[in-house]
Each structure stands twice: as structure tokens, then as C-alpha cells.
Design a protein around this motif. Structure first.
Motif, PDB file in Angstrom:
ATOM      1  N   ILE A   6       0.848  -1.189   0.000  1.00 36.92           N
ATOM      2  CA  ILE A   6       0.000   0.000   0.000  1.00 36.92           C
ATOM      3  C   ILE A   6       0.886   1.242   0.000  1.00 36.92           C
ATOM      4  N   THR A   7       0.283   2.395  -0.150  1.00 35.62           N
ATOM      5  CA  THR A   7       1.041   3.634  -0.109  1.00 35.62           C
ATOM      6  C   THR A   7       1.196   4.109   1.332  1.00 35.62           C
ATOM      7  N   VAL A   8       2.167   4.970   1.556  1.00 32.13           N
ATOM      8  CA  VAL A   8       2.350   5.562   2.884  1.00 32.13           C
ATOM      9  C   VAL A   8       1.107   6.360   3.270  1.00 32.13           C
ATOM     10  N   ARG A   9       0.542   7.045   2.292  1.00 34.51           N
ATOM     11  CA  ARG A   9      -0.670   7.829   2.566  1.00 34.51           C
ATOM     12  C   ARG A   9      -1.801   6.935   3.064  1.00 34.51           C
ATOM     13  N   THR A  10      -1.967   5.744   2.436  1.00 35.77           N
ATOM     14  CA  THR A  10      -3.012   4.813   2.872  1.00 35.77           C
ATOM     15  C   THR A  10      -2.724   4.310   4.282  1.00 35.77           C
ATOM     16  N   LEU A  11      -1.454   3.989   4.553  1.00 37.20           N
ATOM     17  CA  LEU A  11      -1.103   3.511   5.882  1.00 37.20           C
ATOM     18  C   LEU A  11      -1.440   4.555   6.938  1.00 37.20           C
ATOM     19  N   ARG A  12      -1.112   5.802   6.667  1.00 37.11           N
ATOM     20  CA  ARG A  12      -1.415   6.864   7.634  1.00 37.11           C
ATOM     21  C   ARG A  12      -2.918   7.065   7.793  1.00 37.11           C
ATOM     22  N   PHE A  13      -3.647   6.860   6.695  1.00 39.75           N
ATOM     23  CA  PHE A  13      -5.099   6.956   6.772  1.00 39.75           C
ATOM     24  C   PHE A  13      -5.660   5.876   7.688  1.00 39.75           C
ATOM     25  N   TYR A  14      -5.115   4.667   7.579  1.00 41.49           N
ATOM     26  CA  TYR A  14      -5.548   3.590   8.468  1.00 41.49           C
ATOM     27  C   TYR A  14      -5.251   3.932   9.923  1.00 41.49           C
ATOM     28  N   ARG A  15      -4.084   4.556  10.155  1.00 41.97           N
ATOM     29  CA  ARG A  15      -3.747   4.957  11.521  1.00 41.97           C
ATOM     30  C   ARG A  15      -4.749   5.984  12.038  1.00 41.97           C
ATOM     31  N   GLU A  16      -5.112   6.949  11.178  1.00 42.57           N
ATOM     32  CA  GLU A  16      -6.071   7.976  11.584  1.00 42.57           C
ATOM     33  C   GLU A  16      -7.435   7.372  11.902  1.00 42.57           C
ATOM     34  N   ARG A  17      -7.780   6.302  11.168  1.00 47.64           N
ATOM     35  CA  ARG A  17      -9.054   5.631  11.409  1.00 47.64           C
ATOM     36  C   ARG A  17      -8.972   4.629  12.556  1.00 47.64           C
ATOM     37  N   LYS A  18      -7.807   4.565  13.207  1.00 44.68           N
ATOM     38  CA  LYS A  18      -7.562   3.669  14.344  1.00 44.68           C
ATOM     39  C   LYS A  18      -7.698   2.197  13.957  1.00 44.68           C
ATOM     40  N   LEU A  19      -7.371   1.895  12.699  1.00 39.04           N
ATOM     41  CA  LEU A  19      -7.349   0.509  12.262  1.00 39.04           C
ATOM     42  C   LEU A  19      -6.031  -0.175  12.623  1.00 39.04           C
ATOM     43  N   LEU A  20      -5.011   0.627  12.923  1.00 41.38           N
ATOM     44  CA  LEU A  20      -3.708   0.110  13.341  1.00 41.38           C
ATOM     45  C   LEU A  20      -3.406   0.573  14.756  1.00 41.38           C
ATOM     46  N   LEU A  34       2.139  -5.397  10.407  1.00 43.16           N
ATOM     47  CA  LEU A  34       2.099  -5.978   9.070  1.00 43.16           C
ATOM     48  C   LEU A  34       0.970  -7.007   8.980  1.00 43.16           C
ATOM     49  N   ALA A  35       0.835  -7.841  10.012  1.00 41.71           N
ATOM     50  CA  ALA A  35      -0.248  -8.827  10.019  1.00 41.71           C
ATOM     51  C   ALA A  35      -1.606  -8.128   9.996  1.00 41.71           C
ATOM     52  N   ARG A  36      -1.722  -7.041  10.735  1.00 44.76           N
ATOM     53  CA  ARG A  36      -2.984  -6.286  10.751  1.00 44.76           C
ATOM     54  C   ARG A  36      -3.297  -5.713   9.369  1.00 44.76           C
ATOM     55  N   LEU A  37      -2.295  -5.179   8.697  1.00 42.55           N
ATOM     56  CA  LEU A  37      -2.506  -4.640   7.349  1.00 42.55           C
ATOM     57  C   LEU A  37      -2.930  -5.728   6.377  1.00 42.55           C
ATOM     58  N   ARG A  38      -2.367  -6.916   6.511  1.00 48.26           N
ATOM     59  CA  ARG A  38      -2.757  -8.017   5.640  1.00 48.26           C
ATOM     60  C   ARG A  38      -4.208  -8.419   5.900  1.00 48.26           C
ATOM     61  N   THR A  39      -4.612  -8.373   7.154  1.00 48.41           N
ATOM     62  CA  THR A  39      -6.003  -8.683   7.481  1.00 48.41           C
ATOM     63  C   THR A  39      -6.944  -7.653   6.872  1.00 48.41           C
ATOM     64  N   ILE A  40      -6.565  -6.377   6.982  1.00 48.75           N
ATOM     65  CA  ILE A  40      -7.393  -5.314   6.393  1.00 48.75           C
ATOM     66  C   ILE A  40      -7.555  -5.548   4.898  1.00 48.75           C
ATOM     67  N   ALA A  41      -6.453  -5.873   4.214  1.00 51.34           N
ATOM     68  CA  ALA A  41      -6.505  -6.098   2.768  1.00 51.34           C
ATOM     69  C   ALA A  41      -7.421  -7.272   2.430  1.00 51.34           C
TER      70      ALA A  41
END
Length: 249
Positions: free
Chosen positions: A30-44, A61-68
Motif C-alpha cells: 500500500i502507499t504511505v498515505r493509505t497507511l497513515r489513513f488507516y492509523r487515523e481511522r484507528k485501524l492500526l 504488518l499482520a494487521r494490514l494483511r487482514t485489512i486487505a
């Protein structure tokens, strides 16, 4: 003063890799922007801070894979956030959040697998350095793994132990997962044969007998599949040995 290099974790089974934000995004695809968006949404969960540097690890990383994987199955980010909150608070309605509604008639579960909870480092111990981002993604996509707070949940103790034994015998984990994906297609076809048998016989009878019949059919179906697989393996091994003998002459 904060350094720009990742801290060195001690060698051994407790080692957990850490990543800067750009590296984590790259490994997750994913992009850095998407990762930061997930952080803002408290998904990470929050990263570890060292001065102005944020360090992420394999839990993230495992959490991001689950989100995907959940996004690919049609879940919204809001629904995923609610799902993670349910896991972390210990709520029991996770199946409802995933859209796994109960059947209209109560029947015993056919599968009798035992789930296993693992810390990410414990999973790494099982597979000796082969728990890569790609293999985690494949396991999540197959439904073998899910994230529950800071832990991973493997759907089956038997599959976990069998996969680990194959890796110990020299079969790469990526190959094990690819074989599992191929096998899934075939066992789904086998399951459809038995489901069709139920549709054309049991479901035409009063529903009070469905649970009883499922209980009776389970050992019969397992016995048939085991016998057929055993005979198929005999045929395949004989064919492979014959082909090997021809090329050795």
C-alpha cells in the motif's frame, strides 16, 4: 539522539522485525498515505516511538494483511474497524459482524477443528523464518489466520502442525500454501457432492432429523474420502515410480 537505523533485536525466537513507515507500506503493498489513513481511522495500533521516528513491527504488518483480505471480501473500513474493536473487547458477535449468520435450522458443526492462538513470534518459531509478508497474506486470504488484538488465530491445530511438519521436512511454506489453495478447490468439489446428497435426501424430510443425519454422515464421509485418497495416492505413486524407472534406464 534518535538514529535512523532500526534497533537490533536480540537473536532467537523472540526477535521481531521493525520497519519505518515507508518500508512497512511497501511490504504491505500500500502507499504511505493509505497507511497513515488507516492509523487515523484507528485501524492500526500506535507504533513504537523513538524520538520523532515511528517504528512498526510484524504485528502491524499482520494487521494490514487482514485489512486487505477483508476489503477484498467486500467489507467497508467502518465495518473492519468495528470488527477489530469487537475482537479487542472480547465481544462474541464477531460472526454477525462478518456476515456469518446462523443457519435457519440448528445443525452440529461438521468441522471439529481446534483454533490456536499465537503471538506473531510464536508463529515465526513454527515456520523458522518463512513467515514473510507474502506468506502471511496467503494465509489470511485462505482463512487460515485472523488477527485478534496482538495475537494471531490459526483456524486449525491439525493444519498448523501438519504445515509445520512439512516445512521441517524441507517443503517451503509458500509451496505448502499454494498446495493448500489448489487442494481447497478440490475439497470444495468433494463437499458439494455430499451437500447435493443432503439436498436430495435429508432436506426433503422433516427438519428435526437433519442434525442427527449430519452426525451420522460425518464419519461415513470421512471414511469414504480417506479410502479414495489412499487408493488415489497408490495409483499416483506407482505411476511416478514407473516414470522414474523409465528415465533412469
Amino acid at each position: 539522539m534518535a538514529t535512523s537505523e532500526a534497533p537490533q533485536a536480540p537473536d532467537g525466537p523472540e526477535e521481531i522485525r521493525e520497519y519505518r513507515v515507508a518500508e512497512l507500506a511497501g511490504k504491505a503493498g500500500i502507499t504511505v498515505r493509505t497507511l497513515r489513513f488507516y492509523r487515523e481511522r484507528k485501524l492500526l495500533p500506535p507504533p513504537r516511538r523513538e524520538g520523532r521516528i515511528a517504528w512498526y513491527d510484524d504485528h502491524h504488518l499482520a494487521r494490514l494483511r487482514t485489512i486487505a483480505a477483508l476489503l477484498e471480501r467486500g467489507h467497508t473500513l467502518g465495518g473492519i474497524a468495528e470488527l477489530f474493536a469487537a475482537f479487542e473487547s472480547g465481544r462474541r458477535d464477531v460472526a454477525d459482524l462478518l456476515g456469518l449468520h446462523p443457519a435457519p435450522v440448528s445443525v452440529p458443526a461438521w468441522s471439529q477443528e481446534t483454533p490456536v492462538r499465537l503471538a506473531p513470534e510464536a508463529l515465526a518459531d513454527y515456520f523458522k523464518g518463512q513467515v514473510t509478508a507474502e506468506n502471511l497474506a496467503a494465509s489470511l486470504d485462505l482463512g487460515y489466520l485472523a488477527v485478534d488484538g496482538d495475537q494471531l488465530v490459526h483456524v486449525s491445530r491439525r493444519l498448523l502442525d501438519t504445515s509445520s511438519e512439512l516445512v521441517d521436512r524441507g517443503v517451503p511454506l509458500a509451496a505448502v500454501l499454494e498446495a493448500a489453495r489448489e487442494m481447497r478447490r478440490h475439497v470444495d468439489a468433494i463437499a458439494e457432492i455430499f451437500a447435493a446428497l443432503l439436498r436430495t435426501t435429508v432436506l426433503a424430510e422433516p427438519t428435526s432429523r437433519i442434525g442427527e443425519t449430519v452426525e451420522q454422515l460425518r464419519p461415513i464421509a470421512k471414511g469414504v474420502v480417506d479410502a479414495e485418497l489412499s487408493m488415489a495416492m497408490d495409483r499416483r505413486i506407482r505411476a511416478e515410480l514407473a516414470a522414474w524407472a523409465e528415465t533412469s534406464e
